[in-house]
Write an enzyme that holds these catalytic residues in place. Structure first.
Site, PDB file in Angstrom:
ATOM      1  N   GLY A  13       0.821  -1.213   0.000  1.00  9.90           N
ATOM      2  CA  GLY A  13       0.000   0.000   0.000  1.00  9.90           C
ATOM      3  C   GLY A  13       0.848   1.253   0.000  1.00  9.90           C
ATOM      4  N   ALA A  14       2.013   1.174  -0.643  1.00  6.65           N
ATOM      5  CA  ALA A  14       3.007   2.246  -0.553  1.00  6.65           C
ATOM      6  C   ALA A  14       2.586   3.536  -1.236  1.00  6.65           C
ATOM      7  CB  ALA A  14       4.337   1.766  -1.135  1.00  6.65           C
ATOM      8  N   GLY A  16      -0.646   4.621  -1.091  1.00  3.81           N
ATOM      9  CA  GLY A  16      -1.915   5.000  -0.490  1.00  3.81           C
ATOM     10  C   GLY A  16      -1.809   6.205   0.429  1.00  3.81           C
ATOM     11  N   SER A  19       0.416   5.837   3.598  1.00  6.57           N
ATOM     12  CA  SER A  19       1.830   5.947   3.266  1.00  6.57           C
ATOM     13  C   SER A  19       2.237   7.403   3.080  1.00  6.57           C
ATOM     14  CB  SER A  19       2.130   5.145   2.000  1.00  6.57           C
ATOM     15  OG  SER A  19       3.494   5.229   1.645  1.00  6.57           O
ATOM     16  N   ARG A  20       1.429   8.161   2.345  1.00  2.01           N
ATOM     17  CA  ARG A  20       1.742   9.573   2.082  1.00  2.01           C
ATOM     18  C   ARG A  20       1.809  10.392   3.363  1.00  2.01           C
ATOM     19  NH1 ARG A  20      -2.317  12.178   0.102  1.00  2.01           N
ATOM     20  NH2 ARG A  20      -1.081  13.935  -0.633  1.00  2.01           N
ATOM     21  N   ASP A  88       0.072  -7.154  -8.221  1.00  3.44           N
ATOM     22  CA  ASP A  88      -1.326  -7.563  -8.227  1.00  3.44           C
ATOM     23  C   ASP A  88      -1.436  -8.721  -7.245  1.00  3.44           C
ATOM     24  OD1 ASP A  88      -3.836  -8.605  -8.628  1.00  3.44           O
ATOM     25  OD2 ASP A  88      -3.697  -8.735 -10.809  1.00  3.44           O
ATOM     26  N   ASP A 230     -14.984   1.044  14.121  1.00  5.01           N
ATOM     27  CA  ASP A 230     -13.877   1.887  13.672  1.00  5.01           C
ATOM     28  C   ASP A 230     -13.042   2.410  14.835  1.00  5.01           C
ATOM     29  OD1 ASP A 230     -12.404   3.363  11.651  1.00  5.01           O
ATOM     30  OD2 ASP A 230     -13.386   5.166  12.429  1.00  5.01           O
ATOM     31  N   HIS A 235      -8.994   1.288  19.247  1.00  3.17           N
ATOM     32  CA  HIS A 235      -8.359   2.375  19.990  1.00  3.17           C
ATOM     33  C   HIS A 235      -8.897   2.516  21.408  1.00  3.17           C
ATOM     34  CE1 HIS A 235      -6.786   3.164  16.139  1.00  3.17           C
ATOM     35  NE2 HIS A 235      -7.723   3.964  15.691  1.00  3.17           N
TER      36      HIS A 235
END
Length: 480
Positions: A13-14, A16, A19-20, A88, A230, A235
């Protein structure tokens, strides 16, 4: 398990959003401080079709947007660590090409897996068949790990087929936050708190995770998930476990996680009248008009965007102490905090002088401000001719003031470094995850049996009025 520090990090997921915003900035900041080994290589993979230079350009843009310039160090040095291989997940040949790109680590490989739940099984299968799961390899798993206990077990079984538990690092990014880790220091490094940390001295505990945002870019995921899955399942239950756990034998992964899971197994089944759900409608956040959930979604939905729960822990320490939890979207302010409300003094010597005592309260702020505030009773200055004046005054420790010489970090910095170095203390064990899901599934089953639908609340408010009543009928006021 033999400890090793990885010299390869493989990011699924680099390209995604995670990542950003988080992963690449965290890794760059670690590199700038010399905390990454000189030989470590970072390989990104995703469906996006790009080459090494394209990924480095992507990383540069992300870092310039999400990491302060003062924390970037030598950007060229960090970018040179990066390479990229398209993948993929449903094509086994893609994994063989990925394995060639990763090469043969000298010390070991760490994998960070952030992918849709539907891709977990084929991804694990591909890693195993291509040899990327054998030897000194550990794997970090980003949520969501299922939508209920059954699906969570399927994912965990798939991962366990290729990796032993001591090489599986389940991520809850809240555990990477300094103030969350500070709960352990506050409780177990200060003599004054632990003798009072029980039902005899604590009236109740509140845990709030409030967001001002709506759906943003998470439309499909959130409508299938809702606030309970969620936020509460991971959490908030982790925060509860840290607050309520017994003192561990030592600060290590096994001891701490053993005590957390005991708390989770001690959670009493929640009654229908002990929960409130809500869904926001159009309103205003900080003076700006915002649409309702149904408008953002573009259709009607029964998904809850707010949940409040009154929970109990059936053990010796906490018997009878309510734990009030609430979380929601489009609330008045963004805040995550824990409030520990102590009981009043058993007898006040000041009543005859017209003074009233107020119970002490400990507030642990986690975000956006990291602070700890303890309210104490103090005498109001004066001659006291008309009575003895008492007032509750705050004793506050703000992290920026107390630790001005320390850099505020992204939570993922700590978690990525621990993954690379093999420390599982701040990661979640399988029995923890399954205990969390068991409790959450029982709540959802109760909603279904009662045909409970979310009550509406106006964006910019603190949720449905029933959530206020959930606490106030016990004489408790939510901390705002």
């Amino acid at each position: 398990m033999t400890q090793f520090t990885s010299d390869r990090l493989l990011l699924f997921g680099a390209t995604g959003d995670l990542s950003r915003r988080m992963l690449l900035p965290s890794l760059c900041a670690l590199d700038a401080e010399g905390l990454l080994g000189p030989d470590i290589e970072i390989i990104g993979t995703a469906r996006s079709d790009m080459d090494d230079q394209g990924f480095r350009n992507f990383a540069r843009e992300s870092l310039e947007q999400f990491l302060p310039a003062g924390r970037r160090g030598s950007l060229a040095q960090f970018l040179n660590r990066l390479s990229y291989q398209p993948l993929d997940a449903n094509d086994i040949d893609s994994f063989h090409a990925l394995a060639e790109k990763v090469g043969t680590p000298k010390q070991g490989l760490s994998i960070f897996l952030s992918t849709a739940p539907s891709l977990f099984e084929p991804t694990i299968h591909g890693l195993e068949k291509s040899g990327l799961a054998s030897g000194n390899v550990r794997i970090g798993l980003e949520k969501p790990l299922g939508v209920d206990l059954a699906s969570s077990k399927v994912i965990n079984d798939a991962v366990a087929s290729a990796f032993p538990e001591d090489r599986i690092f389940r991520i809850d990014h809240y555990l990477g936050k300094e103030t969350v880790q500070n709960i352990l220091a506050l409780r177990f490094a200060n003599l004054m708190f632990e003798p009072l940390w029980n039902a005899a001295h604590i009236d109740h505990v509140q845990i709030t995770v409030a967001e001002t945002v709506g759906l943003e870019s998470r439309v499909a995921y959130y409508d299938d998930s809702g606030a309970l899955r969620d936020m509460v399942q991971n959490h908030m239950l982790q925060l509860l476990a840290l607050v309520a756990m017994e003192p561990p034998v030592s600060y290590n992964a096994t001891s701490i996680r053993n005590e957390k899971v005991k708390v989770l197994h001690s959670l009493r089944k929640v009654k229908p009248e002990e929960t409130v759900t809500g869904q926001y409608r159009a309103g205003a956040i900080t003076g700006k008009a915002v649409p309702g959930y149904d408008e953002e979604l573009g259709k009607d939905s029964n998904t809850e965007t707010f949940v409040a729960i009154k929970g109990f822990i059936d053990n010796w320490r906490w018997q009878g102490v309510p734990f009030y939890m609430r979380t929601g979207k489009r609330l008045p302010k963004r805040t995550t905090e824990i409030v520990v409300q102590f009981r009043d003094v058993p007898h006040s010597i000041f009543h005859g002088r017209g003074a009233k005592t107020v119970p002490n309260r400990l507030v642990i702020g986690i975000q956006p401000e990291e602070n700890i505030t303890l309210s104490l009773m103090a005498k109001v200055p004066g001659l006291d001719r008309d009575g003895y004046g008492l007032r509750s005054v705050p004793l506050a420790i703000t992290r920026p003031d107390a630790f001005a010489d320390h850099q505020r970090r992204i939570a993922y910095e700590r978690l990525l470094l621990d993954l690379i170095e093999g420390d599982q203390t701040l990661f979640v064990r399988r029995d923890e995850v399954e205990a969390q899901w068991e409790w959450i599934d029982a709540i959802r089953s109760g909603w279904e049996e009662q045909a409970q639908e979310p009550k509406t609340y106006t964006a910019g408010s603190w949720g449905p009025s029933a959530a206020i009543a959930l606490a106030e009928r016990d004489g408790v006021t939510w901390h705002e």
